[in-house]
Design a protein around this motif. Structure first.
Motif, PDB file in Angstrom:
ATOM      1  N   TYR A  57     -14.637  30.755   6.660  1.00 11.24           N
ATOM      2  CA  TYR A  57     -13.911  29.902   7.586  1.00 11.24           C
ATOM      3  C   TYR A  57     -13.243  28.713   6.873  1.00 11.24           C
ATOM      4  O   TYR A  57     -13.827  28.108   5.973  1.00 11.24           O
ATOM      5  CB  TYR A  57     -14.870  29.376   8.652  1.00 11.24           C
ATOM      6  N   ASP A 107     -18.304  33.442  10.726  1.00 11.04           N
ATOM      7  CA  ASP A 107     -18.345  31.984  10.840  1.00 11.04           C
ATOM      8  C   ASP A 107     -17.888  31.485  12.206  1.00 11.04           C
ATOM      9  O   ASP A 107     -18.486  30.577  12.780  1.00 11.04           O
ATOM     10  CB  ASP A 107     -17.484  31.350   9.736  1.00 11.04           C
ATOM     11  N   ASN A 108     -16.820  32.071  12.731  1.00  7.84           N
ATOM     12  CA  ASN A 108     -16.280  31.605  14.013  1.00  7.84           C
ATOM     13  C   ASN A 108     -17.298  31.800  15.133  1.00  7.84           C
ATOM     14  O   ASN A 108     -17.433  30.936  16.013  1.00  7.84           O
ATOM     15  CB  ASN A 108     -14.984  32.340  14.344  1.00  7.84           C
ATOM     16  N   ARG A 112     -19.400  28.300  17.110  1.00  2.00           N
ATOM     17  CA  ARG A 112     -19.335  27.888  18.516  1.00  2.00           C
ATOM     18  C   ARG A 112     -20.694  27.395  19.012  1.00  2.00           C
ATOM     19  O   ARG A 112     -20.762  26.519  19.870  1.00  2.00           O
ATOM     20  CB  ARG A 112     -18.832  29.043  19.385  1.00  2.00           C
ATOM     21  N   ASP A 202     -13.184  32.395  21.809  1.00  3.34           N
ATOM     22  CA  ASP A 202     -12.643  32.873  20.534  1.00  3.34           C
ATOM     23  C   ASP A 202     -11.586  31.912  20.000  1.00  3.34           C
ATOM     24  O   ASP A 202     -11.228  31.975  18.828  1.00  3.34           O
ATOM     25  CB  ASP A 202     -12.052  34.272  20.691  1.00  3.34           C
ATOM     26  N   GLU A 203     -11.086  31.049  20.877  1.00  2.00           N
ATOM     27  CA  GLU A 203     -10.116  30.035  20.455  1.00  2.00           C
ATOM     28  C   GLU A 203     -10.868  28.762  20.053  1.00  2.00           C
ATOM     29  O   GLU A 203     -11.641  28.213  20.824  1.00  2.00           O
ATOM     30  CB  GLU A 203      -9.140  29.729  21.598  1.00  2.00           C
ATOM     31  N   GLU A 204     -10.609  28.313  18.840  1.00  2.00           N
ATOM     32  CA  GLU A 204     -11.332  27.138  18.340  1.00  2.00           C
ATOM     33  C   GLU A 204     -11.075  25.890  19.165  1.00  2.00           C
ATOM     34  O   GLU A 204     -11.949  25.045  19.323  1.00  2.00           O
ATOM     35  CB  GLU A 204     -10.927  26.878  16.890  1.00  2.00           C
ATOM     36  N   GLN A 207     -13.586  25.731  21.797  1.00  2.00           N
ATOM     37  CA  GLN A 207     -14.897  25.353  21.279  1.00  2.00           C
ATOM     38  C   GLN A 207     -15.013  23.840  21.141  1.00  2.00           C
ATOM     39  O   GLN A 207     -16.071  23.254  21.415  1.00  2.00           O
ATOM     40  CB  GLN A 207     -15.146  26.014  19.926  1.00  2.00           C
TER      41      GLN A 207
END
Length: 325
Positions: A57, A107-108, A112, A202-204, A207
């Motif tokens: 990431y 990592d993503n 979260r 899934d969208e940072e 988060q």
């Protein structure tokens, strides 16, 4: 394979007889060769690490979001420190729960959970554990999440749809409309909501910024309220508050009538203090709602100036993408 270039000299040393000075010479060369081997191994290790790290990431969002993540979520500013926190989190979880397999360990996905609990590793581990074990406690709801066709009525009617416009704090706005559609099943509505949140995560940006929920109770019926018992209310609030790695910025109830009081009396005992503090009742007066979401971004149902909700595109996104729940 890279040792092949040293084999001839090593074999010579093992099979031929030399005077002492020659043996010393070859011993020196052998030492030099071994140093070269060690150097090659170190180089190979560095190359392997570089390949692995290349897929790790990297924070690519705006400086403003990085500052927000740092100030509000205690997120490390540097990629190296962030990756260190992720690796430590994964290792600690696997050591505590060695028999629980992760659907993902990228990592993503792990990030979260850390963000949802402000990088408190102990709390993040608790959420991840409950996230993975909750389906066994509420299989009838998670069956619908895994098989969205089972809640097609809720998806088709647009019972849960996110807005294109954001709230003033940057959070993603989710519109929830109980009672829309023909079947009017609360279980479908809950599954639709959690699948929506899971997809958005899934969208940072989601988060970090979290979500703002607006519940339009104009379609709520007594038949729907009768479906909700204390056990269902407990499971719903537990999944939302303890198992889902999301920041709930506010929960806004609009167009509520007396029938809502019956519904609220069932779920209220299971709301934690944080959820209670974010719960806001607006009725038919949307002036306070406009302080949270600009009127220009709200649909006409809230006397807003934005476009009507388009559930078709969101249904396509939900049914076309897999979920890890």
């Amino acid at each position: 394979m890279f040792l092949a270039k040293y084999e001839k000299n090593i074999n010579d040393l093992q099979t031929e007889t030399y005077p002492v000075k020659h043996l010393l010479l070859y011993a020196t060369r052998f030492y030099q060769y071994m140093l070269a081997v060690v150097t090659d191994l170190k180089t190979l290790r560095v190359q392997v690490v570089q390949v692995i790290m290349a897929g790790r990431y990297k924070f690519t969002l705006s400086a403003e979001l990085l500052e927000k993540a740092t100030n509000e979520l205690s997120e490390p500013k540097s990629d190296s420190q962030r990756l260190k926190a992720i690796d430590s989190f994964l290792k600690a979880f696997e050591e505590k729960y060695p028999l629980i397999g992760l659907p993902r360990n990228d990592d993503n996905f792990l990030l979260r959970f850390l963000r949802a609990r402000k990088f408190n590793q102990k709390k993040a581990i608790s959420v991840l554990h409950k996230y993975l074990t909750q389906p066994a406690d509420w299989p009838e709801m998670f069956d619908k999440i895994w098989n969205p066709v089972l809640m097609d009525d809720a998806l088709e009617s647009g019972a849960v749809v996110p807005l294109a416009s954001k709230a003033k704090d940057g959070s993603t706005v989710i519109i929830v409309r109980p009672g829309l559609g023909e079947k009017n099943l609360f279980l479908d509505l809950f599954a639709d909501l959690f699948l929506t949140i899971e997809t958005l995560l899934d969208e940072e940006e989601v988060q970090i910024n979290g979500v703002t929920v607006i519940q339009d109770m104009a379609y709520l019926s007594m038949d729907m309220v009768k479906q909700v018992n204390p056990l269902m209310a407990k499971r719903f609030l537990n999944t939302l508050q303890e198992c889902t790695p999301v920041r709930i910025c506010s929960m806004n109830v609009t167009n509520q009538f007396r029938i809502f009081d019956v519904f609220f009396s069932i779920i209220q005992p299971f709301m934690n203090d944080k959820t209670k503090s974010r719960f806001k009742l607006h009725g038919t007066d949307f002036s306070k709602l406009y302080e949270i979401v600009d009127r220009s971004g709200l649909p006409p149902m809230f006397a807003g100036e934005g476009p009507e909700l388009e559930p078709v595109d969101w249904k396509t996104k939900l049914t076309g993408e897999a979920t890890e729940l």
